[in-house]
Motif scaffolding. Structure first.
Motif, short mmCIF file in Angstrom:
data_model
loop_
_atom_site.label_atom_id
_atom_site.label_comp_id
_atom_site.label_asym_id
_atom_site.label_seq_id
_atom_site.Cartn_x
_atom_site.Cartn_y
_atom_site.Cartn_z
N PHE A 15 73.11 -7.01 63.96
CA PHE A 15 72.07 -6.82 62.98
C PHE A 15 72.81 -5.77 61.96
N VAL A 16 73.03 -6.03 60.77
CA VAL A 16 73.33 -4.97 59.67
C VAL A 16 72.48 -4.66 58.57
N VAL A 17 72.23 -3.60 58.39
CA VAL A 17 71.31 -3.14 57.29
C VAL A 17 71.91 -3.32 55.98
N ILE A 18 71.45 -4.30 55.12
CA ILE A 18 71.78 -4.06 53.74
C ILE A 18 70.89 -3.29 53.06
N LYS A 19 71.34 -2.05 51.99
CA LYS A 19 70.37 -1.47 51.33
C LYS A 19 69.76 -2.37 50.06
N LYS A 20 68.60 -2.21 49.91
CA LYS A 20 67.53 -2.79 49.05
C LYS A 20 67.49 -4.20 49.28
N ARG A 21 67.67 -4.80 50.56
CA ARG A 21 67.57 -6.21 50.78
C ARG A 21 66.18 -6.83 50.84
N TRP A 22 65.23 -5.56 50.95
CA TRP A 22 63.89 -5.67 51.28
C TRP A 22 63.30 -6.10 50.08
N ILE A 23 63.81 -5.72 48.72
CA ILE A 23 63.30 -6.03 47.54
C ILE A 23 63.64 -7.68 47.15
N GLU A 25 63.99 -9.71 49.57
CA GLU A 25 63.19 -10.57 50.54
C GLU A 25 61.56 -10.45 49.97
N ARG A 26 61.37 -9.57 49.22
CA ARG A 26 59.75 -9.43 48.93
C ARG A 26 59.81 -10.26 47.74
N SER A 27 60.54 -10.56 46.93
CA SER A 27 60.32 -11.51 45.71
C SER A 27 60.36 -12.92 46.08
N PHE A 28 61.37 -13.14 47.03
CA PHE A 28 61.25 -14.67 47.46
C PHE A 28 59.80 -15.05 48.28
N ALA A 29 59.32 -13.99 48.77
CA ALA A 29 57.83 -14.09 49.44
C ALA A 29 56.75 -14.11 48.38
N TRP A 30 56.92 -13.48 47.31
CA TRP A 30 55.78 -13.76 46.23
C TRP A 30 56.05 -15.12 45.58
N LEU A 31 57.33 -15.36 45.44
CA LEU A 31 57.56 -16.98 44.96
C LEU A 31 56.77 -18.02 45.92
N SER A 32 56.81 -17.65 47.14
CA SER A 32 56.26 -18.84 48.08
C SER A 32 55.12 -18.89 48.12
N PHE A 33 54.01 -18.13 47.20
CA PHE A 33 52.69 -18.38 47.10
C PHE A 33 52.42 -19.29 45.94
#
Length: 75
Positions: A15-23, A25-33
């Protein structure tokens, strides 16, 4: 991401942490709605792009109205 960072990611295992990756992923989650974006029925990529734009516009309008209502009540 720089070229040096990409090279280190390719050689790294685990596992490698990529900075600001969560932003992202969160945007993709919003699109899934949106039901329309959950299916792959569109023939043209421009159609999907337009619906993604509409989805984010709808989300921003909802945020702005909630913000305006919150501040209108407290004022």
């Amino acid at each position: 991401m720089t070229e040096a960072q990409i090279k280190t990611l390719r050689g790294h295992r685990g596992f490698v942490v990529i900075k600001k990756r969560w932003i992202v992923e969160r945007s993709f989650a919003w699109l899934s709605f949106d039901r329309r974006l959950n299916r792959e029925d569109d023939l043209l990529p421009e159609t999907t792009e337009a619906f993604i734009s509409l989805s984010f516009i709808r989300r921003l309008i909802r945020r702005l109205t909630a913000f305006a209502q919150q501040h209108a009540v407290s004022a």
